[in-house]
Design an enzyme around this catalytic site. Structure first.
Site, mmCIF file in Angstrom:
data_model
loop_
_atom_site.group_PDB
_atom_site.id
_atom_site.type_symbol
_atom_site.label_atom_id
_atom_site.label_comp_id
_atom_site.label_asym_id
_atom_site.label_seq_id
_atom_site.Cartn_x
_atom_site.Cartn_y
_atom_site.Cartn_z
ATOM 1 N N ARG A 66 0.814 -1.226 0.000
ATOM 2 C CA ARG A 66 0.000 0.000 0.000
ATOM 3 C C ARG A 66 0.845 1.272 0.000
ATOM 4 N NH1 ARG A 66 -3.076 -3.291 3.610
ATOM 5 N NH2 ARG A 66 -4.929 -4.060 2.555
ATOM 6 N N GLU A 103 5.124 -8.268 16.485
ATOM 7 C CA GLU A 103 4.509 -8.691 17.741
ATOM 8 C C GLU A 103 4.503 -10.218 17.861
ATOM 9 O OE1 GLU A 103 2.881 -6.506 15.582
ATOM 10 O OE2 GLU A 103 3.647 -4.797 16.692
#
Length: 179
Positions: A66, A103
């Site tokens: 993106r 994460e």
């Protein structure tokens, strides 16, 4: 090329909020509704162009995928070059890579080895800043190949996740969500 807004436009009105995507509990901020509106897209790119031009970049770097949507048209508008930061196996020729932690695991970005001339002024772009891991890694990778990273820009910042704290360059976000 200059673009002047006839009236200020609230770009948040053009962002779709999609609950439980890509997995339950996640609220996804979808930019596709912004970029398919000719008026909103022109306003967004005009605002980005004004901000980014002040950094006087030689090159814009877009983060897969993106980030390409904003970096490529802005590079053309600003008269500078464009390069891609991609996942493994997506760029031809010799590449330089950087692995970084997420994460839940690890990811990797690549840039073509000859994409940056030492000392070139580069602004890195992506669609969204959340926890900051990918954008921080992109800055590190660009520096690894000799770039002077002068700024970063995103369409959306999720300020509550404090991704900005991981960056050591100026950051511009067109739209900020506090929660």
């Amino acid at each position: 090329m200059s673009f002047k807004e006839p009236q200020p436009l609230n770009l948040k009105d053009y962002i779709s909020e999609v609950p439980d995507f890509p997995k339950p509990g996640i609220l996804f901020y979808d930019i596709s509704t912004l970029i398919r509106s000719a008026e909103a897209w022109q306003v967004a790119t005009g605002r980005l162009a004004r901000i980014i031009s002040a950094w006087q970049p030689d090159l814009l770097a877009g983060i897969e995928s993106r980030g390409f949507l904003t970096a490529a048209p802005l590079a053309q508008r600003l008269g500078c070059g464009f390069t891609m930061l991609r996942k493994p196996g997506k760029l031809p020729g010799k590449t330089i890579s950087l692995k970084y932690g997420l994460e839940y695991g690890e990811d990797e970005l690549h840039i073509q080895a000859d994409a940056i001339k030492p000392g070139q002024r580069v602004v890195v772009l992506d669609d969204l800043l959340a926890t900051g891991g990918t954008l921080a890694a992109s800055i590190d990778l660009l520096r690894k190949v000799g770039a002077e990273v002068v700024g970063a820009s995103v369409l959306i910042e999720l300020a509550g996740l404090k991704g900005r704290d991981k960056l050591d360059v100026p950051l511009n976000a067109l739209i900020t969500y506090e929660d």
